[in-house]
Motif scaffolding. Structure first.
Motif, short mmCIF file in Angstrom:
data_model
loop_
_atom_site.label_atom_id
_atom_site.label_comp_id
_atom_site.label_asym_id
_atom_site.label_seq_id
_atom_site.Cartn_x
_atom_site.Cartn_y
_atom_site.Cartn_z
N GLY A 83 -8.58 3.45 0.55
CA GLY A 83 -8.21 3.01 1.89
C GLY A 83 -7.10 2.00 1.80
N GLU A 84 -6.55 1.64 2.96
CA GLU A 84 -5.46 0.67 2.97
C GLU A 84 -5.99 -0.74 2.79
N SER A 85 -5.06 -1.70 2.69
CA SER A 85 -5.50 -3.09 2.69
C SER A 85 -6.19 -3.37 4.01
N HIS A 144 -5.92 2.16 -3.56
CA HIS A 144 -5.27 2.58 -2.32
C HIS A 144 -4.40 3.81 -2.57
N ASP A 145 -4.32 4.24 -3.81
CA ASP A 145 -3.40 5.30 -4.17
C ASP A 145 -4.18 6.56 -4.56
N ASP A 165 0.82 -1.21 0.00
CA ASP A 165 0.00 0.00 0.00
C ASP A 165 0.86 1.26 0.00
N VAL A 166 0.29 2.38 -0.46
CA VAL A 166 1.08 3.62 -0.50
C VAL A 166 1.62 4.02 0.85
N THR A 167 0.79 3.93 1.89
CA THR A 167 1.25 4.38 3.20
C THR A 167 2.40 3.51 3.69
#
Lengths: 353, 319
Positions: free
Chosen positions: B48-50, B215-216, A195-197
Motif C-alpha cells: 500500500g501507499e504511505s 509499497h512496490d 512511493d511508486v504511485t
C-alpha cells in the motif's frame, strides 16, 4: 527519438576530461576519473550507477556545489560561453546556478525550509535572479504552483512545507527549480524517497514540463527501471567513469559493458520466482588507490586478462552508442551476455522487427 | 483449494483489528477492521501507499501500537491487549522485525556485537558470555558478515551491510515470524537483490514465516506467496501472488500495478498510468462486502461491483 543527430548538433553542455578529487582524512580520493560527455539541447539524459559511483559529484560540478574539500583537478565544463570549471567565487556562480542550470534534490523532506511558506521559497528564487516586483513574483509563483499540478494554488501558496505530502513537496521543489526558466534541469534521484504511485506521477510531471519549457533534463538514479520511460540517452557510471553511453533502447536491449549487464540483471522485476536473483559480487573499488585497467574487472567473473592491465578506451558500437570494455576489441574472445540480457534483447527484437 | 488450506497451519491470525490514534474526540483510525491469516512458512505481502496503515499493522503485531479492537492470535494465543509477562517475552522472542532504514534503526554508539545480542540478553538474562558470543558469531555468519565486524560501529558499514546487521539481530532470537518493514526500500538496486536472496535463503534454512511490507509490487511478485493490498486502513484485495497479477480486480490494485517502473523502454513508453480515485465507488446504498470471488482471491466490493469483477475474471489473464 531518432531525430537526435549527434554529429551535427552543437551540445548545450560539454564536459572535457573532467577529473574531480577530494581530500579526506589526509588522503586524496579521485571521485571522477577523466569523464568527457556532451549534453544536447532538449534531450533527457539519465546517469545511472550505484551509490558511490560519483554520479552526484559529477553533476554537482555543473553547479559549483562541490563540498569544500573537493576540487576540479583537470578538465573543462563548457556551458553558454563559460568554462564552469574555472569559476571561483559565488558571484560568478550566481549567473548560472539556479538561473540557467537548476537542480531538484532527492529528499523533499529536507530540501525545503520548514520555517518559510512554500510561496516565499519560490518567490525567493525568482527575486534573486530577475528584476521583478514582489507582487509580480507572487503572481509568477502561483502560476508555477499551478504548472506543477498543485490545485488551489492561491491557498497553497501561503502554506508551510509540513502541510504538504511527500509527493506534493517534491512538486514544490520542482517549481522552485524551474522558477527562472533554466536551460538545464538536473534531477538527483527525484523519486527515490517517494512511493511508486507518486514516483510515476512525478516522472510524468517532469516529462510534461520538459516539453512545455523545452528543458534539457539530466536524471541521476540508481534504478534503471525508473529511467526506461523517461530517458532518451543513458550513461552508466562506475567508479567515477562513464563505462557505457547510448540511446535508451541501445543500453537496454543491446548493452555491451559487463557492468551494465550486471546492473540490469539484478533488477527484481526481471527475477524469476523460486530462483535466486542475480547479484553483483564484491564491492566497488577503493577510489583512494589508482585504478589499474577496467575498474569493474575484479567483480566481473568473465574478465579478460587485459582488463586487469590496461584501461579500455571507448569502442563505438553505433554512432550513438559506445562502451569502455575490451570485449568490443576485435581481438577479444566472444563472451555471451547473461541470460537476463538475452531475454530483454528478444523483447527488443520483437519490437524492432 | 479448501483442503489444501486445512493442511496449512495458521501461524498468525488477525481478526477485525482496529488501530486508532488520538483521543476520542479527535480519533484517527489507521487500521480499520483488518482480518487475515498468515500460514506457517509462507511469505505474506502487505502492500500500500504511505499512510495506508501497512506499517501500523506490523507494529500492532509486535505490540508497539496497541489495538483498539479485534484479536491478534499467534500460535493459538491472543497476543494483543493485556497479556502475561511470560507471553510477552515469548512474543518478543518469536516475532521479530526488520526495519526500513538501516541508517536510523541501529544504535550508533554501540558495537555490532552488542547490537546483535541486545535482544537476546534481554530475555535470557542468565546467558553465559561464551554462549552469547557463539550465538552472535553464528548469526553473523548466517547473514554473510565477517567475524571481525563484531567490534565495529554501524557507521563503518554500507547500507546493505547495515541491513544485514538488522537481519542478524532478529535472527539471533530464533523467531518464527519476521516482520520485514520495507527492508529494501532504502537500498541501491544492486544491493536489493543481495538482501532479497539472503531473506529467501534464511527462510528455507530456518523455516521462517515472513510478513513482508512494501509499497512496490514489483518486488512483491518475486518474493511473496500471497499479497494483501491495503488502502487507507482497509484491505481491498487479497490473493495468491499469481492470481493477483493475472486478474488485478480492484481499481486500487490496478493503479499500483500500473505504477511499477518497467526496465524496458518499449513497454515503459506504452504504459498508461492509472490513478485511483476512491470516489469511483458508490457505497451510499449498496455497502461493500469482503467476498471470496475465486478460490483464495478476496476482494472488497458491493454487489454491483462484484458482478463486474466476476466478468473480469473470465477474461484472459494479464501477463
Amino acid at each position: 527519438m531518432a531525430q537526435y543527430r549527434r554529429s551535427t548538433e552543437k551540445p548545450i553542455l560539454s564536459v572535457r576530461d573532467l577529473v574531480v578529487k577530494f581530500k579526506l582524512r589526509g588522503k586524496t580520493l579521485t571521485a571522477i576519473r577523466n569523464i568527457s560527455l556532451d549534453v544536447y539541447k532538449g534531450e533527457s539524459l539519465a546517469i545511472v550507477g550505484e551509490s558511490g559511483s560519483g554520479k552526484s559529484v559529477f553533476t554537482k560540478t555543473f553547479m559549483g556545489l562541490l563540498d569544500n574539500n573537493g576540487w576540479i583537478d583537470n578538465g573543462e565544463i563548457l556551458f553558454g560561453g563559460y568554462d564552469l570549471a574555472k569559476f571561483k567565487n559565488e558571484k560568478e556562480w550566481t549567473k548560472v546556478r539556479g538561473k540557467r542550470i537548476a537542480m531538484v534534490f532527492q529528499d523533499p523532506m529536507t530540501s525545503l525550509n520548514p520555517l518559510k511558506t512554500v510561496g516565499k521559497q519560490i518567490q525567493e528564487a525568482i527575486l534573486l535572479h530577475s528584476n521583478i516586483s514582489k507582487a509580480g513574483a507572487k503572481q509568477q509563483a502561483i502560476k508555477l504552483l499551478t504548472d506543477v499540478g498543485i490545485d488551489d494554488a492561491e491557498r497553497r501558496y501561503k502554506q508551510y512545507p509540513h502541510e504538504f505530502s511527500g509527493g506534493m513537496r517534491q512538486r514544490v521543489v520542482i517549481a522552485i527549480a524551474i522558477a527562472c526558466n533554466p536551460e538545464i534541469l538536473i534531477c538527483d534521484e527525484p523519486t527515490t524517497a517517494l512511493d511508486v504511485t507518486i514516483q510515476a506521477q512525478i516522472l510524468d510531471l517532469i516529462k510534461a514540463l520538459q516539453k512545455k519549457f523545452e528543458l534539457t533534463v539530466i536524471y541521476i538514479t540508481h534504478d534503471l527501471g525508473v529511467v526506461a520511460d523517461v530517458a532518451n540517452r543513458i550513461a552508466v557510471m562506475y567508479a567515477g567513469d562513464i563505462v557505457e553511453l547510448g540511446m535508451c533502447e541501445e543500453v537496454f536491449f543491446d548493452p555491451k559493458h559487463p557492468y551494465t549487464w550486471a546492473l540490469l540483471s539484478s533488477l527484481p522485476q526481471l527475477g524469476i520466482k523460486g530462483e535466486d536473483l542475480y547479484t553483483i559480487k564484491g564491492t566497488p573499488p577503493n577510489l583512494y588507490q589508482t585504478i589499474k585497467g577496467d575498474a569493474f574487472a575484479p567483480r566481473n567473473p568473465q574478465a579478460l586478462e587485459v582488463d586487469f592491465v590496461a584501461r579500455p578506451p571507448y569502442f563505438e558500437v553505433t554512432p550513438t552508442h559506445k562502451a569502455k570494455t575490451w570485449l568490443l576489441d576485435p581481438r577479444a574472445p566472444k563472451v555471451e551476455p547473461p541470460e537476463y540480457i538475452r531475454r530483454l534483447r528478444e523483447q527488443g527484437v520483437t519490437f524492432n522487427g | 483449494m479448501a483442503e489444501q488450506k486445512k493442511t496449512k497451519d495458521v501461524l498468525l491470525s488477525l481478526r477485525d483489528v482496529e488501530v486508532s490514534f488520538g483521543s476520542r474526540r479527535k480519533k484517527f483510525v489507521a487500521v480499520n477492521g483488518v482480518s487475515f491469516d498468515i500460514y506457517k512458512g509462507e511469505t505474506f505481502g502487505l502492500v500500500g501507499e504511505s499512510g495506508s496503515g501497512k506499517t501500523t499493522i506490523g507494529r500492532a503485531v509486535i505490540r508497539i501500537n496497541p489495538t483498539s479492537r479485534g484479536d491478534i492470535i499467534f500460535e493459538g494465543k491472543k497476543i494483543n491487549g493485556k497479556i502475561s509477562k511470560e507471553l510477552d517475552h515469548e512474543v518478543i522472542q518469536k516475532i521479530q522485525m526488520i526495519f526500513q532504514d538501516p541508517m536510523a534503526s541501529l544504535n550508533e554508539r554501540a558495537k555490532v556485537d552488542y547490537i546483535i545480542s541486545e535482544g537476546l540478553c534481554n530475555i535470557r538474562k542468565d546467558i553465559s558470555e561464551e554462549e552469547r558470543s557463539k550465538l552472535v558469531a553464528e548469526a553473523m555468519a548466517n547473514v554473510g558478515l565477517l567475524p571481525e565486524f563484531a567490534n565495529r560501529f554501524p557507521h563503518e558499514f554500507s547500507g546493505g551491510q547495515r541491513q544485514r546487521i538488522g537481519i542478524a539481530r532478529s535472527l539471533i532470537m530464533k523467531p518464527k515470524l519476521i516482520i520485514a518493514d520495507e527492508p529494501i526500500s532504502a537500498l541501491d538496486v544492486s544491493i536489493r537483490a543481495q538482501v532479497l536472496n539472503l531473506l529467501s535463503d534464511l527462510q528455507k534454512k530456518y523455516d521462517l514465516t515472513y510478513l513482508f511490507i512494501a509499497h512496490d509490487l514489483s518486488v512483491m511478485r518475486f518474493i511473496c506467496d500471497r499479497i494483501a493490498v491495503i488502502h487507507k486502513g482497509n484491505i481491498v484485495e487479497m490473493a495468491e501472488t499469481e492470481k493477483l497479477f493475472a486478474h488485478p480486480l480492484h481499481p486500487y490494485t490496478q493503479a499500483l500495478l500500473s505504477a511499477i517502473p518497467m526496465p524496458n523502454p518499449v513497454l515503459a513508453k506504452q504504459r498508461k498510468l492509472k490513478v485511483y480515485d476512491p470516489k469511483c465507488h458508490d457505497y451510499s446504498v449498496d455497502k461493500p462486502v469482503w467476498t471470496e470471488i475465486e478460490a483464495g482471491h478476496f476482494i472488497l466490493g458491493n454487489q454491483k461491483e462484484l458482478v463486474e469483477y466476476r466478468k473480469e475474471l473470465t477474461k484472459e489473464p494479464i501477463k
